[in-house]
Motif scaffolding. Structure first.
Motif, PDB file in Angstrom:
ATOM      1  N   UNK A  79     -10.563  10.422   5.589  1.00 35.58           N
ATOM      2  CA  UNK A  79     -10.174   9.097   6.066  1.00 35.58           C
ATOM      3  C   UNK A  79     -11.287   8.070   5.913  1.00 35.58           C
ATOM      4  N   UNK A  80     -12.510   8.465   6.236  1.00 31.47           N
ATOM      5  CA  UNK A  80     -13.635   7.527   6.153  1.00 31.47           C
ATOM      6  C   UNK A  80     -13.941   7.136   4.705  1.00 31.47           C
ATOM      7  N   UNK A  81     -13.773   8.079   3.797  1.00 27.48           N
ATOM      8  CA  UNK A  81     -13.997   7.768   2.382  1.00 27.48           C
ATOM      9  C   UNK A  81     -12.947   6.785   1.871  1.00 27.48           C
ATOM     10  N   UNK A  82     -11.703   6.968   2.298  1.00 26.04           N
ATOM     11  CA  UNK A  82     -10.658   6.006   1.916  1.00 26.04           C
ATOM     12  C   UNK A  82     -10.951   4.636   2.515  1.00 26.04           C
ATOM     13  N   UNK A  86      -4.073   4.165   3.449  1.00 27.50           N
ATOM     14  CA  UNK A  86      -4.165   5.530   2.938  1.00 27.50           C
ATOM     15  C   UNK A  86      -4.898   6.440   3.908  1.00 27.50           C
ATOM     16  N   UNK A  87      -5.947   5.915   4.555  1.00 30.44           N
ATOM     17  CA  UNK A  87      -6.696   6.688   5.546  1.00 30.44           C
ATOM     18  C   UNK A  87      -5.813   7.048   6.734  1.00 30.44           C
ATOM     19  N   UNK A  88      -4.973   6.095   7.151  1.00 27.16           N
ATOM     20  CA  UNK A  88      -4.058   6.355   8.276  1.00 27.16           C
ATOM     21  C   UNK A  88      -3.069   7.464   7.911  1.00 27.16           C
ATOM     22  N   UNK A  89      -2.537   7.418   6.688  1.00 25.10           N
ATOM     23  CA  UNK A  89      -1.581   8.439   6.239  1.00 25.10           C
ATOM     24  C   UNK A  89      -2.227   9.821   6.245  1.00 25.10           C
ATOM     25  N   UNK A  90      -3.450   9.919   5.724  1.00 26.48           N
ATOM     26  CA  UNK A  90      -4.167  11.199   5.679  1.00 26.48           C
ATOM     27  C   UNK A  90      -4.332  11.782   7.076  1.00 26.48           C
ATOM     28  N   UNK A  91      -4.716  10.940   8.022  1.00 22.89           N
ATOM     29  CA  UNK A  91      -4.966  11.435   9.383  1.00 22.89           C
ATOM     30  C   UNK A  91      -3.668  11.748  10.128  1.00 22.89           C
ATOM     31  N   UNK A 117      -8.507   2.992  15.169  1.00 18.63           N
ATOM     32  CA  UNK A 117      -9.586   2.179  14.597  1.00 18.63           C
ATOM     33  C   UNK A 117      -9.126   1.475  13.318  1.00 18.63           C
ATOM     34  N   UNK A 118      -8.458   2.210  12.438  1.00 22.01           N
ATOM     35  CA  UNK A 118      -8.030   1.642  11.166  1.00 22.01           C
ATOM     36  C   UNK A 118      -6.923   0.601  11.356  1.00 22.01           C
ATOM     37  N   UNK A 119      -6.073   0.801  12.347  1.00 23.31           N
ATOM     38  CA  UNK A 119      -5.069  -0.227  12.652  1.00 23.31           C
ATOM     39  C   UNK A 119      -5.729  -1.502  13.178  1.00 23.31           C
ATOM     40  N   UNK A 120      -6.750  -1.323  13.996  1.00 24.18           N
ATOM     41  CA  UNK A 120      -7.479  -2.481  14.506  1.00 24.18           C
ATOM     42  C   UNK A 120      -8.114  -3.265  13.359  1.00 24.18           C
TER      43      UNK A 120
END
Length: 226
Positions: free
Chosen positions: A116-119, A127-132, A165-168
């Motif tokens: 997720x952090x790499x995305x 994409x990071x949200x989907x992975x998590x 975090x990514x949504x924020x």
């Protein structure tokens, strides 16, 4: 058989009735041979089974060693790519290896969080949200959420925290879209609440985490556990 033969020879030498003792010797030898013919194949089979078991154990250990080497390689590549000022080529290399080699470690917390952090480094927050979310689904599929081991409960909490975090962060990029802002705000709240349900200590970090600045600007009265 050796014991029987030796005993028989002793009897022959000591006995005056050579024929009778010789007959006894042959009889004992025959009986011993009969049982030996039945026992030897069984002993051989047991030896073969033990050798097969040893071979299987050696093969399993070798495979575990290969998996460990592959895991450490993935881990190291991700850590290098996530280092400060790492070139984008390192990020691309790490993502390529993860896409090809993550499957054996689908339930591994560290590699999935790194993914997720790499995305995020690539600017692909969605994409990071989907992975998590996929990682959380795998962790919770078919299990009683209230009976998760502590380490797995913490792993799920960390994943939900990063989802929040990514949504924020996405809120920062959609200031002129009221409906999208509202959706992202709700998704952030829901993910934080889920994180809190699995580990209250981790979720509480949102109050000081700068990644939640966009969320805190619009959510003044939000608090967990109420």
């Amino acid at each position: 058989s050796v014991i029987v033969v030796c005993k028989g020879l002793g009897l022959i030498i000591e006995s005056q009735d050579l024929f009778a003792q010789t007959f006894k010797l042959y009889g004992l030898t025959f009986v011993s041979g009969f049982f030996a013919m039945r026992l030897i194949p069984k002993i051989g089979l047991q030896i073969d089974q033990r050798l097969d078991s040893i071979d299987a154990k050696v093969e399993r250990v070798a495979k575990e060693g290969q998996n460990l080497v592959a895991y450490q390689k993935l881990l190291s590549v991700c850590q290098v790519a996530l280092a400060k000022d790492a070139p984008m080529s390192d990020v691309d290399d790490a993502l390529g290896l993860l896409r090809k080699g993550l499957q054996p470690y689908w339930r591994d917390r560290t590699l999935n969080i790194y993914y997720g952090r790499l995305l995020r480094q690539k600017g692909d927050l969605r994409g990071a949200i989907v992975v998590l979310r996929e990682y959380v689904d795998r962790m919770l599929r078919g299990v009683d959420r209230g009976k998760l081991p502590p380490e797995e409960s913490t792993a799920v909490s960390v994943a939900y925290y990063n989802i929040a975090c990514y949504h924020s962060l996405l809120m920062k990029g959609a200031p002129s879209e009221p409906h999208e802002q509202e959706r992202l705000r709700k998704e952030t709240k829901d993910a934080l609440t889920a994180s809190y349900a699995f580990d209250a200590g981790i979720a509480g970090e949102w109050k000081t985490d700068e990644d939640f600045d966009p969320f805190r600007e619009v959510e003044k009265d939000f608090s967990l556990g109420t």
